[in-house]
Motif scaffolding. Structure first.
Motif, PDB file in Angstrom:
ATOM      1  N   UNK A  93       0.830  -1.207   0.000  1.00 42.57           N
ATOM      2  CA  UNK A  93       0.000   0.000   0.000  1.00 42.57           C
ATOM      3  C   UNK A  93       0.861   1.252   0.000  1.00 42.57           C
ATOM      4  N   UNK A  96       2.577   1.969  -3.456  1.00 39.38           N
ATOM      5  CA  UNK A  96       1.719   2.558  -4.486  1.00 39.38           C
ATOM      6  C   UNK A  96       1.131   3.896  -4.051  1.00 39.38           C
ATOM      7  N   UNK A  97       0.802   3.982  -2.773  1.00 39.80           N
ATOM      8  CA  UNK A  97       0.228   5.236  -2.288  1.00 39.80           C
ATOM      9  C   UNK A  97       1.213   6.384  -2.477  1.00 39.80           C
ATOM     10  N   UNK A  99       3.119   6.831  -4.888  1.00 41.02           N
ATOM     11  CA  UNK A  99       3.141   7.308  -6.272  1.00 41.02           C
ATOM     12  C   UNK A  99       1.881   8.087  -6.643  1.00 41.02           C
ATOM     13  N   UNK A 108      -4.549   8.449   2.348  1.00 43.31           N
ATOM     14  CA  UNK A 108      -3.653   8.214   3.474  1.00 43.31           C
ATOM     15  C   UNK A 108      -4.425   8.300   4.788  1.00 43.31           C
ATOM     16  N   UNK A 173      -2.040   1.368   9.472  1.00 41.51           N
ATOM     17  CA  UNK A 173      -1.856   2.778   9.146  1.00 41.51           C
ATOM     18  C   UNK A 173      -0.505   3.299   9.593  1.00 41.51           C
ATOM     19  N   UNK A 174      -0.112   2.917  10.794  1.00 39.52           N
ATOM     20  CA  UNK A 174       1.182   3.338  11.319  1.00 39.52           C
ATOM     21  C   UNK A 174       2.305   2.824  10.423  1.00 39.52           C
ATOM     22  N   UNK A 177       2.490   4.721   7.067  1.00 40.81           N
ATOM     23  CA  UNK A 177       3.070   6.055   7.210  1.00 40.81           C
ATOM     24  C   UNK A 177       4.591   5.969   7.320  1.00 40.81           C
ATOM     25  N   UNK A 178       5.050   5.031   8.142  1.00 42.34           N
ATOM     26  CA  UNK A 178       6.496   4.900   8.330  1.00 42.34           C
ATOM     27  C   UNK A 178       7.162   4.436   7.033  1.00 42.34           C
ATOM     28  N   UNK A 181       7.399   7.339   4.646  1.00 46.70           N
ATOM     29  CA  UNK A 181       8.485   8.231   5.064  1.00 46.70           C
ATOM     30  C   UNK A 181       9.826   7.621   4.683  1.00 46.70           C
ATOM     31  N   UNK A 219      12.970  -2.010  11.799  1.00 48.41           N
ATOM     32  CA  UNK A 219      12.277  -1.305  12.881  1.00 48.41           C
ATOM     33  C   UNK A 219      10.815  -1.745  12.977  1.00 48.41           C
TER      34      UNK A 219
ATOM     35  N   UNK B  11      -4.370   1.304 -10.279  1.00 49.10           N
ATOM     36  CA  UNK B  11      -3.742   1.404  -8.950  1.00 49.10           C
ATOM     37  C   UNK B  11      -4.576   2.287  -8.030  1.00 49.10           C
ATOM     38  N   UNK B  15      -6.353   1.174  -4.586  1.00 52.01           N
ATOM     39  CA  UNK B  15      -6.056   1.856  -3.325  1.00 52.01           C
ATOM     40  C   UNK B  15      -7.328   2.418  -2.707  1.00 52.01           C
ATOM     41  N   UNK B  22     -10.755  -0.325   4.785  1.00 51.89           N
ATOM     42  CA  UNK B  22     -10.194   0.105   6.064  1.00 51.89           C
ATOM     43  C   UNK B  22     -11.218   0.895   6.877  1.00 51.89           C
ATOM     44  N   UNK B 262       0.580  13.281  11.575  1.00 53.71           N
ATOM     45  CA  UNK B 262       1.350  12.382  10.720  1.00 53.71           C
ATOM     46  C   UNK B 262       2.834  12.693  10.823  1.00 53.71           C
ATOM     47  N   UNK B 265       4.002  11.298  14.108  1.00 57.18           N
ATOM     48  CA  UNK B 265       4.117   9.843  14.112  1.00 57.18           C
ATOM     49  C   UNK B 265       5.402   9.424  13.407  1.00 57.18           C
ATOM     50  N   UNK B 266       5.712  10.101  12.315  1.00 58.70           N
ATOM     51  CA  UNK B 266       6.931   9.755  11.583  1.00 58.70           C
ATOM     52  C   UNK B 266       8.162  10.074  12.443  1.00 58.70           C
ATOM     53  N   UNK B 270      10.393   7.044  13.654  1.00 59.21           N
ATOM     54  CA  UNK B 270      11.721   6.821  13.097  1.00 59.21           C
ATOM     55  C   UNK B 270      12.831   6.907  14.131  1.00 59.21           C
TER      56      UNK B 270
END
Lengths: 294, 272, 412
Positions: A93, A96-97, A99, A108, A173-174, A177-178, A181, A219, B11, B15, B22, B262, B265-266, B270
């Motif tokens: 996901x 592709x998301x 792009x 998202x 979802x988490x 997102x990671x 990133x 991670x 695509x 999605x 979801x 967001x 969270x990143x 990280x």
């Protein structure tokens, strides 16, 4: 020279002053309880009377307890199903998301929102979904498609995946997102170089994206492994009387610990199982850190 | 006009379908909460006569409002404590040179390895011996400092230049004020990340509140919802309403602060 | 001046000190709480020197909380507990024996229903009930009528129960059951129905005399279990835990018959558009049996001195005839004293009557661990329904598990 020493000393005093309360806290609320858990695991204690030292008896009893082995194997099943499925889904996901431009933020958000829900609340929602006809919406939908209704929570084989599903769903979802990133942190020059070499999308994915994402993948694997090994909220709220049934098919280690401690008042047996959990988590983390170092 | 490649459309559609899947549980939860009991087993999303009666009943006739307030109180207070203490410790470990610094950092970091499940039994006994069972302090005390937060904040304070702090020292500002007035404002992104994780973690926490509380007046939302659902099992629309109320605050905060959340969270994710 | 101080002193110190404060705990259930508040008001009016603090906790956590707080020297002086927890509470030293001066054994044995004998452990009584409960068969009159059955004639025997259940089951086009003839929920009350009623009706007994040996792993037990399991296996008229809980299915009009305790009366009374009745459990081979359970009130080890005396007085008060009648009228739970239960207005009552008559031939189970022993029955049924194991094999496994729980319970 002597003046600078006094400054250094003064600052050290400040440091200890700042740390005093936290140090006491960490000792009292983290380290002492950890040692306490180890020490209780060598006793027989019903939380009310006196503790009796019994050596490794609790561990021996666990070893001999068939239910404990079921529980352990369930726990690993949550891990073995949960980690690959959630990693694969979230990577695909995310890949592709990343792009997609049109509606990116909206999509998202849809994927991320389940991460913000309360596991207990959603466990009950899913519990309702899984009911047989005439009330469960999944089985009702299956019926309209002409598919035989499924047992889900009332099946020894489907119950564990059924309980696992909301856990994967909430964590996805988490991870997405990671992953996004991580993908965006890969320098574009790598891709440009690949383009010049005439590499195809698949080759770019295999030779640049995935290797570059290695730290992210490790991670997320560590985090999700730990999460699935500690599954509790969903099982407690989705199975009859929170027993982890049917026939212990969904009972994970943490639920077994909870029942031993707060329903049977067998504190020794309960803490012995927490020591087992601790050991498993430790081993998994060490293995994964070693992989990371390579 | 630029032609959109069919592959891209495929695509995007996939999605989109994924996104709908979801959201399905959440949509159904909200939809059911606006239905009367006799309509709840129908697949239609929008009821023919939508009603707020479930919400009115939930807040008027059950203890939900109290649980809601408890959850807000506990999650907020814990978050404030974590923000203060973790950044203080992270700051000290990052910016001060003194003997034992490394050991303390490693010791605090090592607490990340200890699962909560191992600690709850000793905590319970500790709380019992101190008379903290079934109290707000009992609910809050295990979470007011975290190894994760200390680690996160220490990492972020690395980016605060020492010169800045030294300049303040020369101006004669006290160490505590340097921390609160100069260092803290420079790491607000990290603080907000920590705040998001801590608040979310405490808002949804189940195991410890389940163990430490006994009277319904002290329940947090997850514990209350769990016992409430067992009792109201025949009324799924009530359970869905309860679940909706439990999810609403975090969803609303997300809708308002999506961008920051967001990013947070990143950041938090990280650095972990 | 000195006199004034002395008077003030006696007023402020001696006054309140004379009033004893005791704490009473039960689990949260609206009607029970209200009834107890009434009883406490009456008691305090009769005993102005005693104050009773009434505290309640949700059922799910009740048992744990009592254990933990009494251990910590807090908590109740008089506590309500499920009779099946007695052995747990005794091994945790939570309760103290009731003094024979206030609660003579002969009086208890003459006036209470015989199952209260379970509260006697090694010659001492530890607790007494205000109310008792038994099982009954609920039936949905409308569904009976729809199926062409006489809505005023519920099944009288186990064979009739099967026949009627067959007529009362509805299926969808795919063959899925959408209305069960009889609910099946071993995790709710069915485990009691099976253990104390069905096993006896097929000629067996669940345990030996002093409940040290499991005795249902025999022909009678097998027949009883086969009978029970056949609702799913052979007749296909039920689904285990249909709609999550039999009570829910019955309330929703999706179950024609349902076996449950007297405590669900109020739930069904509140259900609108539900036309139902309740009757005695079906008999078999002319054998009638029932299962009774009850909540008892005991004095905790925390109560000493004047608190103990006050606690005894209070316990005595809430187990009087008068308290029991109030409990029946307000809560709908059956009186534990025969004299009250057998008053005509009670034993002929259209709703309570079936349960009260059932008390006459009711048995109780001497649980070592109610939750664990219940699970053996739940798993026994699940093994055959979900994994296709043979009935005899599953029964033997359950008996062995049950025996193990008993053996472990006895050692402690």
């Amino acid at each position: 020279m002597s003046k600078s020493r006094t400054i250094a000393q003064r600052r050290a005093i400040w440091a200890w002053l700042f740390l005093a309360v936290p140090i006491i806290y960490f000792i009292l609320v983290r380290f002492y309880p950890t040692l306490d858990a180890f020490s209780i695991s060598f006793t027989e204690w019903n939380i009310v009377g006196e503790k009796t030292f019994v050596g490794f008896d609790n561990y021996v009893r666990l070893w001999d307890d068939p239910v404990f082995w079921i529980v352990l194997s369930n726990t690993f099943e949550y891990l073995a199903l949960g980690v690959p499925i959630s990693m694969l889904l979230s990577f695909i996901i995310a890949y592709y998301l990343d792009q997609v431009r049109f509606g990116h933020g909206f999509l998202r958000a849809c994927y991320f929102i389940p991460f913000l829900t309360t596991a207990v609340a959603m466990a009950w929602v899913w519990r309702w979904f899984y009911q047989p006809v005439p009330i469960g919406i999944i089985n009702m939908a299956l019926g309209q498609l002409g598919i035989v209704q499924q047992g889900f929570l009332r099946s020894t084989t489907q119950a564990l995946p059924a309980v696992l599903a909301p856990a994967i769903w909430a964590g996805l979802g988490f991870q997405i997102i990671i992953f996004i990133a991580g993908i965006r942190a890969i320098p574009t020059s790598y891709y440009e170089a690949a383009k010049i070499d005439g590499a195809g999308a698949w080759q770019v994915l295999r030779e640049i994206t995935l290797p570059q994402l290695r730290p992210t993948i490790i991670f997320l694997t560590v985090i999700s492994s730990i999460g699935f090994l500690r599954i509790f909220d969903q099982v407690y709220n989705m199975t009859q009387e929170g027993e982890g049934g049917p026939l212990n098919a969904t009972r994970p280690l943490v639920l077994n610990i909870y029942k031993a401690a707060f329903e049977d008042f067998e504190m020794g047996m309960a803490t012995a199982q927490t020591v087992v959990l601790f050991t498993i988590l430790l081993i998994i983390t060490i293995i994964q850190l070693r992989v990371l170092r390579k | 006009m630029k032609q959109i490649a069919p592959k891209k459309i495929v695509i995007w559609t996939l999605l989109f379908i994924g996104a709908v899947i979801m959201m399905t549980p959440i949509i159904f939860m909200f939809s059911a909460s606006f239905k009367f009991n006799d309509e709840i087993y129908e697949l239609a999303l929008i009821s023919s006569e939508p009603t707020l009666s479930n919400y009115i009943y939930l807040f008027g006739n059950t203890e939900f409002l109290m649980w809601f307030t408890n959850s807000i109180f506990v999650a907020l207070l814990t978050t404030l404590c974590v923000l203060f203490f973790d950044s203080l410790v992270g700051y000290t470990l990052c910016k001060f040179r003194f003997r034992g610094r490394k050991i303390i950092f490693i010791a605090i970091l090592s607490t990340l390895m200890i699962p909560t499940e191992m600690l709850v039994i000793p905590w319970y006994i500790l709380a019992r011996d101190l008379g903290l069972l079934d109290s707000y302090i009992g609910l809050i005390f295990p979470g007011i400092m975290t190894g994760f937060g200390v680690f996160l904040m220490k990492q972020f304070f690395e980016s605060v230049p020492d010169d800045y702090l030294d300049a303040a020292r020369i101006d004669g500002i006290s160490e505590f004020e340097i921390f609160t007035k100069i260092a803290i404002p420079m790491v607000t992104p990290a603080l907000s990340a920590l705040a998001i994780f801590t608040f979310l973690g405490n808002w949804t926490a189940f195991l410890w509140p389940l163990i430490v509380t006994s009277s319904a007046e002290l329940y947090t939302i997850p514990v209350g919802l769990s016992s409430f659902s067992g009792e109201f099992q025949s009324e799924w629309e009530m359970i869905m309403t309860g679940a909706a109320v439990a999810s609403l605050p975090t969803l609303l905060i997300f809708l308002i602060l999506q961008r920051y959340i967001i990013r947070g969270v990143i950041l938090g994710g990280l650095k972990e | 001046m000195r006199l004034l101080i002395a008077i003030l002193f006696t007023l402020t110190v001696a006054g309140p000190a004379a009033a004893v404060e005791i704490e009473y705990w039960q689990y949260s259930y609206k009607t029970r709480l209200d009834a107890m508040d009434k009883l406490i008001a009456q008691f305090e009016a009769e005993n102005p020197d005693i104050t009773v603090i009434h505290t309640d906790f949700p059922y799910a956590q009740y048992r744990t909380k009592v254990a933990a707080s009494v251990a910590a020297g807090e908590g109740p002086d008089v506590v309500q507990l499920y009779y099946g927890w007695l052995s747990d509470y005794l091994s945790a030293e939570i309760l103290q024996p009731l003094p024979t001066s206030e609660f003579p054994h002969s009086e208890i044995e003459d006036e209470f229903f015989p199952m209260v004998g379970n509260m006697n452990v090694k010659g001492e009584y530890y607790a007494l009930p205000t109310a008792v409960r038994s099982l009954g068969l609920f039936w949905n009159k409308k569904l009976f009528r729809d199926a062409g059955l006489d809505p005023e004639r519920p099944p009288q025997t186990l064979d009739e129960l099967v026949d009627m259940a067959k007529k009362l089951t509805k299926y969808d086009r795919a063959g899925n059951i959408i209305q069960v003839g009889l609910t099946m929920g071993p995790i709710n009350q069915d485990h009691n129905w099976w253990r104390e009623v069905l096993v006896r009706q097929f000629g067996g007994a669940p345990y030996n005399e002093d409940t040290t040996k499991v005795t249902y792993d025999d022909k009678a037990g097998l027949k009883a279990f086969q009978y029970y399991a056949d609702f799913v296996l052979k007749h296909n008229v039920s689904v285990v835990d249909f709609m999550d809980k039999g009570e829910i299915a019955f309330k929703a009009g999706r179950a024609a018959m349902h076996i449950d305790g007297s405590f669900v009366l109020s739930t069904f009374q509140r259900a609108r558009r539900l036309e139902w009745g309740v009757t005695e459990l079906p008999s078999h081979n002319a054998i009638k049996a029932n299962f009774s359970s009850y909540w008892v009130n005991g004095i905790t080890s925390k109560a000493v001195g004047e608190k103990k005396a006050a606690a005894e007085k209070f316990l005595k008060f809430i187990t009087t005839n008068q308290a029991m009648q109030l409990w029946l009228d307000d809560v709908g739970e059956l009186p534990a004293r025969k004299a009250v239960a057998m008053r005509a207005e009670n034993s002929d009552h259209p709703l309570y009557g079936a349960f009260i008559r059932g008390l006459d031939y009711a048995y109780t189970t001497d649980f070592y661990s109610e939750a664990a022993q219940r699970k053996t029955v739940v798993d026994m049924l699940d093994r055959i329904v979900l994994t296709g194991m043979g009935v005899a094999e599953s029964l033997s496994i359950a008996a062995a598990e049950d025996q193990k729980i008993i053996d472990e319970g006895r050692i402690e």
